[in-house]
Design a protein around this motif. Structure first.
Motif, PDB file in Angstrom:
ATOM      1  N   PRO A  24      -1.272   2.288  -8.786  1.00  0.00           N
ATOM      2  CA  PRO A  24      -1.716   1.203  -9.676  1.00  0.00           C
ATOM      3  C   PRO A  24      -2.963   0.531  -9.101  1.00  0.00           C
ATOM      4  O   PRO A  24      -2.963   0.140  -7.925  1.00  0.00           O
ATOM      5  N   PRO A  25      -4.034   0.393  -9.882  1.00  0.00           N
ATOM      6  CA  PRO A  25      -5.312  -0.076  -9.324  1.00  0.00           C
ATOM      7  C   PRO A  25      -5.273  -1.459  -8.689  1.00  0.00           C
ATOM      8  O   PRO A  25      -5.721  -1.634  -7.547  1.00  0.00           O
ATOM      9  N   VAL A  26      -4.728  -2.459  -9.408  1.00  0.00           N
ATOM     10  CA  VAL A  26      -4.795  -3.829  -8.898  1.00  0.00           C
ATOM     11  C   VAL A  26      -3.953  -4.027  -7.644  1.00  0.00           C
ATOM     12  O   VAL A  26      -4.462  -4.542  -6.630  1.00  0.00           O
ATOM     13  N   PRO A  27      -2.662  -3.656  -7.637  1.00  0.00           N
ATOM     14  CA  PRO A  27      -1.876  -3.861  -6.406  1.00  0.00           C
ATOM     15  C   PRO A  27      -2.438  -3.126  -5.201  1.00  0.00           C
ATOM     16  O   PRO A  27      -2.485  -3.685  -4.098  1.00  0.00           O
ATOM     17  N   ALA A  28      -2.895  -1.890  -5.393  1.00  0.00           N
ATOM     18  CA  ALA A  28      -3.407  -1.112  -4.265  1.00  0.00           C
ATOM     19  C   ALA A  28      -4.708  -1.712  -3.731  1.00  0.00           C
ATOM     20  O   ALA A  28      -4.895  -1.825  -2.510  1.00  0.00           O
ATOM     21  N   THR A  29      -5.607  -2.097  -4.624  1.00  0.00           N
ATOM     22  CA  THR A  29      -6.876  -2.685  -4.185  1.00  0.00           C
ATOM     23  C   THR A  29      -6.653  -4.030  -3.524  1.00  0.00           C
ATOM     24  O   THR A  29      -7.291  -4.361  -2.506  1.00  0.00           O
ATOM     25  N   ALA A  88      -5.295  -3.483  -0.055  1.00  0.00           N
ATOM     26  CA  ALA A  88      -6.341  -3.036   0.862  1.00  0.00           C
ATOM     27  C   ALA A  88      -7.220  -4.209   1.294  1.00  0.00           C
ATOM     28  O   ALA A  88      -7.559  -4.340   2.482  1.00  0.00           O
ATOM     29  N   ALA A  89      -7.581  -5.066   0.353  1.00  0.00           N
ATOM     30  CA  ALA A  89      -8.405  -6.230   0.689  1.00  0.00           C
ATOM     31  C   ALA A  89      -7.670  -7.165   1.641  1.00  0.00           C
ATOM     32  O   ALA A  89      -8.261  -7.686   2.603  1.00  0.00           O
ATOM     33  N   PRO A 122     -10.884  -0.604   8.939  1.00  0.00           N
ATOM     34  CA  PRO A 122     -11.005  -1.219   7.606  1.00  0.00           C
ATOM     35  C   PRO A 122     -11.483  -0.250   6.531  1.00  0.00           C
ATOM     36  O   PRO A 122     -10.966  -0.243   5.408  1.00  0.00           O
ATOM     37  N   SER A 123     -12.459   0.565   6.870  1.00  0.00           N
ATOM     38  CA  SER A 123     -12.957   1.548   5.906  1.00  0.00           C
ATOM     39  C   SER A 123     -11.886   2.562   5.560  1.00  0.00           C
ATOM     40  O   SER A 123     -11.706   2.937   4.382  1.00  0.00           O
ATOM     41  N   LEU A 124     -11.147   3.021   6.563  1.00  0.00           N
ATOM     42  CA  LEU A 124     -10.091   4.004   6.318  1.00  0.00           C
ATOM     43  C   LEU A 124      -8.974   3.419   5.460  1.00  0.00           C
ATOM     44  O   LEU A 124      -8.418   4.104   4.589  1.00  0.00           O
ATOM     45  N   VAL A 125      -8.652   2.143   5.686  1.00  0.00           N
ATOM     46  CA  VAL A 125      -7.605   1.497   4.892  1.00  0.00           C
ATOM     47  C   VAL A 125      -8.019   1.417   3.431  1.00  0.00           C
ATOM     48  O   VAL A 125      -7.242   1.737   2.522  1.00  0.00           O
ATOM     49  N   LEU A 151     -17.058  -7.566   2.046  1.00  0.00           N
ATOM     50  CA  LEU A 151     -16.385  -8.211   3.182  1.00  0.00           C
ATOM     51  C   LEU A 151     -16.350  -7.279   4.390  1.00  0.00           C
ATOM     52  O   LEU A 151     -16.605  -7.710   5.533  1.00  0.00           O
ATOM     53  N   THR A 152     -16.057  -6.017   4.157  1.00  0.00           N
ATOM     54  CA  THR A 152     -16.010  -5.045   5.256  1.00  0.00           C
ATOM     55  C   THR A 152     -17.382  -4.887   5.899  1.00  0.00           C
ATOM     56  O   THR A 152     -17.501  -4.841   7.134  1.00  0.00           O
ATOM     57  N   ILE A 153     -18.419  -4.811   5.085  1.00  0.00           N
ATOM     58  CA  ILE A 153     -19.776  -4.686   5.633  1.00  0.00           C
ATOM     59  C   ILE A 153     -20.125  -5.889   6.500  1.00  0.00           C
ATOM     60  O   ILE A 153     -20.675  -5.748   7.604  1.00  0.00           O
ATOM     61  N   ILE A 154     -19.779  -7.083   6.023  1.00  0.00           N
ATOM     62  CA  ILE A 154     -20.083  -8.308   6.776  1.00  0.00           C
ATOM     63  C   ILE A 154     -19.305  -8.341   8.090  1.00  0.00           C
ATOM     64  O   ILE A 154     -19.868  -8.635   9.158  1.00  0.00           O
ATOM     65  N   LEU A 155     -18.011  -8.052   8.038  1.00  0.00           N
ATOM     66  CA  LEU A 155     -17.180  -8.112   9.243  1.00  0.00           C
ATOM     67  C   LEU A 155     -17.642  -7.116  10.297  1.00  0.00           C
ATOM     68  O   LEU A 155     -17.758  -7.462  11.484  1.00  0.00           O
ATOM     69  N   LEU A 156     -17.930  -5.886   9.872  1.00  0.00           N
ATOM     70  CA  LEU A 156     -18.366  -4.877  10.837  1.00  0.00           C
ATOM     71  C   LEU A 156     -19.764  -5.205  11.358  1.00  0.00           C
ATOM     72  O   LEU A 156     -20.045  -5.003  12.551  1.00  0.00           O
TER      73      LEU A 156
END
Length: 238
Positions: free
Chosen positions: A48-53, A56-57, A78-81, A112-117
């Motif tokens: 399911p798109p919303v729960p999975a995304t 992951a976030a 984070p990218s792999l998750v 968010l991932t780009i900023i954190l890394l």
């Protein structure tokens, strides 16, 4: 006199056509890339798109809050998750009541991932800003085009690497301690790709619209005799 019955092409069901367009729009807004294109047909019904995304976030946020994103291989997690949880959602039709939330959630998780890394590796903030800006511009351009019933070419999503390959490239660069160079190369590539394709597409569209408008104005200005003469000439040429 016996005549053959004419075959009548059935008109598409309006509701089915609406669902098809809605699905295509949301999938375009996701900005899936070549990895999703390869795996999509092998994922079955998918997640399911919303729960999975959302999961992951939240996982990326949890990694940031716990302070484990410091240096080394952990920066690839984070990218792999995101890839592991969100790629399987591409197989869904995105017709659920809240599935429209998926693209903004996914884009927010990507940024968010780009900023954190980037912060973990000391990447220049201006470079992170330009990278996020060009991806955001590509998303805006896609949304604006589809609202005008103009669909971006399929190749631009693959050439743009999609959110999943971009994140894997960023994650690998961070894990190797070379994120600044990787981000600089990726940003330069995306700036050229997205800006050139967008400008050329809109210029081509403007030219086509201008020609159509000129032809329509010429038809309106023509006298009935000229219209009849043109039609007769076309018929004789046929």
């Amino acid at each position: 006199m016996i005549t053959q019955p004419q075959q009548v092409t059935p008109l598409p069901d309006p509701d089915e056509e609406r669902r098809r367009i809605q699905t295509e729009r949301l999938l375009a807004y996701r900005d899936d890339g070549p990895l999703v294109a390869v795996l999509k047909g092998r994922l079955g019904r998918g997640l399911p798109p919303v729960p999975a995304t959302l999961a992951a976030a939240l996982a990326v946020i949890a990694l940031a809050v716990t302070g484990v994103l410091t240096d080394g291989v952990i920066l690839l997690v984070p990218s792999l998750v995101l890839v592991a949880l969100v790629v399987p959602t591409a197989a869904r039709d995105h017709l659920g009541r809240f599935d429209w939330v998926t693209p903004p959630l996914l884009r927010g998780a990507e940024f968010l991932t780009i900023i954190l890394l980037g912060l973990a590796e000391g990447t220049p903030k201006w470079l992170l800003f330009v990278l996020i800006y060009i991806v955001g511009y590509h998303t805006y351009d896609t949304v604006y085009r589809t609202r005008q019933s103009i669909w971006p070419p399929a190749w631009i999503f693959k050439a743009g690497l999609g959110w999943e390959v971009r994140l894997l490239v960023i994650g690998a660069g961070a894990a190797a301690g070379q994120l600044t160079w990787v981000a600089a190369i990726l940003t330069g590539y995306l700036v050229v790709l997205f800006s050139v394709e967008s400008v050329t597409s809109w210029v081509r569209l403007d030219k086509a619209s201008a020609l159509t408008q000129a032809a329509a104005e010429q038809d309106l200005e023509a006298s009935p005799e000229e219209v009849m003469e043109a039609a007769t000439g076309d018929a004789e040429q046929g």
